[in-house]
Design an enzyme around this catalytic site. Sequence first.
Site, short mmCIF file in Angstrom:
data_model
loop_
_atom_site.label_atom_id
_atom_site.label_comp_id
_atom_site.label_asym_id
_atom_site.label_seq_id
_atom_site.Cartn_x
_atom_site.Cartn_y
_atom_site.Cartn_z
N GLU A 45 -5.47 7.81 0.23
CA GLU A 45 -4.59 7.53 -0.91
C GLU A 45 -5.24 6.50 -1.83
OE1 GLU A 45 -0.60 6.58 0.33
OE2 GLU A 45 -0.62 8.05 1.95
N GLU A 81 1.66 5.40 9.08
CA GLU A 81 1.97 3.96 9.08
C GLU A 81 2.66 3.49 10.36
OE1 GLU A 81 3.99 3.06 5.43
OE2 GLU A 81 2.42 3.96 4.20
#
Length: 738
Positions: free
Chosen positions: A640, A524
């Site tokens: 994910e 991220e």
Amino acid sequence: MKYNKILPAIALSCMLFTSCDDNLMDWGKDPDHGDITSAELPLELAEKISRYEPLKTYTDFKLGSGIDLNLYMNDAVYQSLVNENFDEVTLGYDMKHGPMVAANGDLKFDKIDAFIAKTKEAGLSVFGHTLVWHQNQNASYLNSLIAATIIPGSSGPSSLDLTALKAGALTGWSAWNAGAGITVVDGAGLVSGTKAVKLISSASSSSPYQLQLITPLIPIVSGHKYEISFFIKSDQTGQGRVAFDAVPALTNSYPQKDWYGTGAAKSSFFATNSSWQQVKFTLDGADFVAGSTNFKFNFDLGSLPNVTYYVDVNTIAAVDLDAVQTVTNLITNGNFESGALSPWSGYGNNSTRAISASGAGHSGNYAMVLMNPAAANNYEAQQVFSLSTPLEINKEYTCTFWVKSDVPAALQFELQGANYNADYSGTFNVTTSWTQVVKKITTTKGDRAKFIFDFGATAATFTIDDIVLTDGSTTGGGAGTPAVTIEKTDAEKATLIGGAMENWISKMVGHYKNDIHAWDVVNEPMKEGGSLRDGVVNNPAADEFYWVKYLGKDYAVTAFKLARQYGNATDKLFINDYNLEASLAKCDGLIEYVKYIESKGATVDGIGTQMHITLSTNKDQIAQMFQKLGASGKLIKVSELDIALGTKSPTLEQLANQSAMYQYVIDSYRQYIPKAQQYGITIWGVSDNVEEHKNWLTDQAPNVWDAEYKRKHAYKGVADGLAGKDVSKEFTGDIIIP
């Protein structure tokens, strides 16, 4: 072999979808029809789903699951589902910096070692998640590395004897309850290399007195105020108070009195964290029981369990604020009121030295009298005081004294070291009246161990009194200096955080070099608009730490180089982010950042797209995201994947749409990502069980199995997507009833 009824399958369908088709037949032998053939049996959806093979059967790329460590290790049904259906597992939390790194920077491997051993038994590979992120960090440890250096202020000398602590012992100190241990440790103090008292609360600690260190007796003077102070920190958020041992000395031994804070925030407790802070408060006359001559105070640190505290030894103080403040004089016999010259001595030019007649001193009875019979030079007659220890190098000292002579004369003094090297005051004139001399002199070497009057230049008799040599330190109470905070430079912070990153990655990747061959190296890194995060955040969470803030844009370059250096040449190293399907600008920004990282000499093997999506996620943007990622040439992983429904009790329509969305994502991945770039897909979570969703998508029903570990409609969507076809069309409908 006979096929005679389908009641179990129909019952399964009813249980899964809460309603059954009223027109379904109760299958058995119809005497007017003959034997039932398998081709005539209706095959309901629930039966179809029950007939699917394990999910990994339907694909040749890695099919992964994001799992919970405790459930995998302790729930047999959960573990069985994972082992049967997936090739690879990713731990959601337990391999991140926060849970792995201890307060001192060491790594805690035992839990993950046991997990790795269990997955090896099942034939599963483990995907390392994640090395460098800004959340789930041991931010307390990282921030402690770059915390400002605090130099404590002084209100005067302490009445508390610290001799034992400074020697590394607790002699004279006591503990009503030592918690999980109280020791004196080297190198843990406020200043590098100094000592601290280490106090650890037990796992069951819940009251202040369950971790308690009690001082020796502290003498007090009736009516005087006393300041209690010390510097303290802890490995995590802690809580403490100062209480008082019942000598009796204080009117409130276990105080409800609010010593700390201001206004409405005042409290009898203080909070601690990973940064050193000073605790300071004052006892006044009303706090002491009349007639008390001494007291003790207690460090009460047992309010919270499993906290490690450090109290800096050198800053623990109980200062008498009303004591008379005097300058520390390095000349032990400077006023001659003993009536003797010792330890002064002298020589040269037939000079003499003596004590004056009583009453001839400047401010008392006596003074020192030096007589030089004939003019020569300064050094021909000298009066020497040998200091107990050499003076510090490059330090300013102040010398003051009163002097007069019987005739106008010249005088100087010096601070002398080895081989007669010295620092000089310079010559000054002396008159026949008492005059105070104040001279500052800075040492140029660290061997200055003698103070010398040079009085040989003039034939004269000198009377000298009240000689003081000081570095400015004082004894006694009174106002002192405040604490000084020294911030580390940006360069110092970068060095410290760079070292912490290497320590973390080298130990983590190195330890699992033979077990883990794919890693999320950077997680991220991007903002939603496609720019790099800068770490400028208001009110970060307790576990947030932004590596980029201290290491700059190249933090990811360093991370990838370290992961490659300490791992294997063939390891697959990924960069990973979320919302790439929602923000195509973010997807573009991530791809550009990968190019930048590689332009700096690091290699990025793959890009992960998390894909935490809903039924309303734009399908066209999903396709465009995969097209962009496919064009990057990198391995692409859906890292994910889950699909939140917004309820824990979805309708049949929502379940069907969830299944269709899972299939669409997998179909799009297979369509737009070239075969050679298909690393695989990881479905984030196994089931809708509440144990899996305490901290993630609570009451959202996002997964492929329901809360009871039964296959949902989504199971078929995932399997069909992986297989690239409707697998159930090949089923014959035969049900074997033994």
